[in-house]
Design an enzyme around this catalytic site. Structure first.
Site, mmCIF file in Angstrom:
data_model
loop_
_atom_site.group_PDB
_atom_site.id
_atom_site.type_symbol
_atom_site.label_atom_id
_atom_site.label_comp_id
_atom_site.label_asym_id
_atom_site.label_seq_id
_atom_site.Cartn_x
_atom_site.Cartn_y
_atom_site.Cartn_z
ATOM 1 N N CYS A 73 0.739 -1.263 0.083
ATOM 2 C CA CYS A 73 -0.075 0.193 0.082
ATOM 3 C C CYS A 73 0.939 1.058 -0.035
ATOM 4 C CB CYS A 73 -1.033 0.244 1.290
ATOM 5 S SG CYS A 73 -0.403 -0.525 2.742
ATOM 6 N N CYS A 81 -3.790 -2.359 -0.674
ATOM 7 C CA CYS A 81 -2.440 -3.194 -0.247
ATOM 8 C C CYS A 81 -2.251 -4.276 -1.526
ATOM 9 C CB CYS A 81 -3.011 -4.105 0.664
ATOM 10 S SG CYS A 81 -3.457 -2.954 2.482
ATOM 11 N N LYS A 150 -6.085 -9.083 11.300
ATOM 12 C CA LYS A 150 -5.873 -7.587 11.146
ATOM 13 C C LYS A 150 -7.387 -7.190 10.691
ATOM 14 C CE LYS A 150 -3.752 -4.090 8.379
ATOM 15 N NZ LYS A 150 -2.498 -4.056 7.397
ATOM 16 N N ARG A 160 -2.283 5.916 8.793
ATOM 17 C CA ARG A 160 -2.262 6.157 7.214
ATOM 18 C C ARG A 160 -1.677 7.619 6.923
ATOM 19 N NH1 ARG A 160 -7.779 3.247 6.677
ATOM 20 N NH2 ARG A 160 -6.850 0.936 7.183
ATOM 21 N N GLU A 188 -8.395 -17.648 10.655
ATOM 22 C CA GLU A 188 -7.208 -17.065 10.011
ATOM 23 C C GLU A 188 -5.889 -17.279 10.434
ATOM 24 O OE1 GLU A 188 -6.815 -15.403 6.962
ATOM 25 O OE2 GLU A 188 -9.082 -15.073 6.775
ATOM 26 N N LYS A 203 -3.971 -7.532 15.621
ATOM 27 C CA LYS A 203 -4.021 -6.022 15.486
ATOM 28 C C LYS A 203 -5.518 -5.443 15.150
ATOM 29 C CE LYS A 203 -2.104 -2.720 12.068
ATOM 30 N NZ LYS A 203 -1.289 -2.511 10.933
ATOM 31 N N TYR A 268 4.508 2.283 19.440
ATOM 32 C CA TYR A 268 5.470 3.688 19.224
ATOM 33 C C TYR A 268 5.924 4.144 20.603
ATOM 34 C CZ TYR A 268 2.648 3.319 15.034
ATOM 35 O OH TYR A 268 2.016 2.609 13.933
HETATM 36 ZN ZN LIG Z 1 -1.369 -2.267 3.205
#
Ligand SMILES: [Zn+2]
Length: 279
Positions: A73, A81, A150, A160, A188, A203, A268
């Site tokens: 992405c 993506c 995700k 983003r 998944e 996430k 972060y």
């Molecule tokens: Zn992506």
């Protein structure tokens, strides 16, 4: 995002060295290319931004575990993506074409010296395709951290902007998961483990802490969690308004993620945490 910046190729080496000196064991790299196109060619370029950074970091800090985000992405002019095909007003992502490009990307990161590649795209079959390609090229020790669950989430917003990869049209719901569907998430994860994922990642973090716990309990695999930009920004905003104390809030959040089964946390606050949790 307050306290978060993009680094140039030379700055990132200093940052990595400093991170390692404070006790961090691993970093996760995301690349922002100069040019974007519809084949995401910067993602798998031999001298791409991430490939160059990995080579320089591994040269200076061979002991530091370097993980790389594997997605398209940030390199796609449309910000999605995967490879897109438009049909009238609709568009769809071409899964298999996308997987081919992800394989090229992962392989180029491994060649540059990445220890762990982290596919974050959520295409079907990409973990096994990457595993096979890595093995076939002699990178049997390169690990895969899969973004196994995700969820489509409102909490990705600040990232983003930071990574300059907002979709120019549409959204990512066709390839990210519905937040109401816990069973799909567990399926998944099982698929990615069968395909060869070494680490599975959940996430976002706090709104999905039940999923984290279930993944950790059910599969017993190294489990990572990504405390995402929106979660970070909310705490930062509260700190700024004097609502909570930053150190105490962050330590409580991180402790709760560990309690819920996280073996690794992508955050972060990594640099601050190395200071805050020193004995
Ligand atoms: Zn992506």
């Amino acid at each position: 995002m307050p306290g978060v910046s993009q680094f140039s190729a030379s700055e990132v080496v200093d940052q990595a060295a400093r991170a390692q000196a404070t006790g961090l064991q691993a970093i996760l790299l995301f690349g922002i290319p100069k040019d974007k196109d519809e084949q995401a060619s910067g993602a798998y370029a031999e001298n791409g931004v991430v490939q160059n950074a990995v080579r320089s970091i591994k040269k200076k800090c061979p002991e530091l575990v370097v993980m790389t985000d594997v997605c398209l992405c940030e390199y796609m002019s449309h910000g999605h993506c995967g490879v897109m095909r438009a049909e009238g007003d609709h568009f769809h992502i071409l899964n298999d074409e996308t997987v081919d490009l992800l394989v090229n990307t992962a392989l180029s990161h491994a060649k540059a010296g990445a220890d762990i590649v982290a596919p974050s795209d959520m295409m079907d079959g990409r973990v096994s395709a990457i595993r096979h390609a890595l093995d076939a090229h002699g990178f049997t020790d390169t690990g895969i951290m899969s973004y196994a669950t995700k969820f489509a989430s409102v909490f990705y917003g600040p990232f983003r902007d930071a990574a300059e990869n907002s979709p120019q049209f549409g959204d990512r719901r066709s390839y990210q998961m519905d937040c109401a569907n816990a069973e799909e998430a567990l399926r998944e994860v099982a698929l990615d483990i069968n395909e060869g994922a070494d680490i599975v990642l959940v996430k976002p973090a706090l709104p999905y802490i039940d999923i984290l716990w279930r993944v950790h309990e059910r599969f017993g695999k190294p489990t990572a969690v990504y405390h995402v930009s929106g979660e970070y920004a909310m705490v930062k905003a509260a700190v700024e308004k004097g609502i909570v104390d930053e150190r105490a809030a962050v330590l409580e959040i991180m402790t709760s993620l560990k309690r819920a089964g996280a073996d690794m946390i992508v955050t972060y606050w990594a640099r601050e945490l190395t200071r805050w949790i020193k004995p």
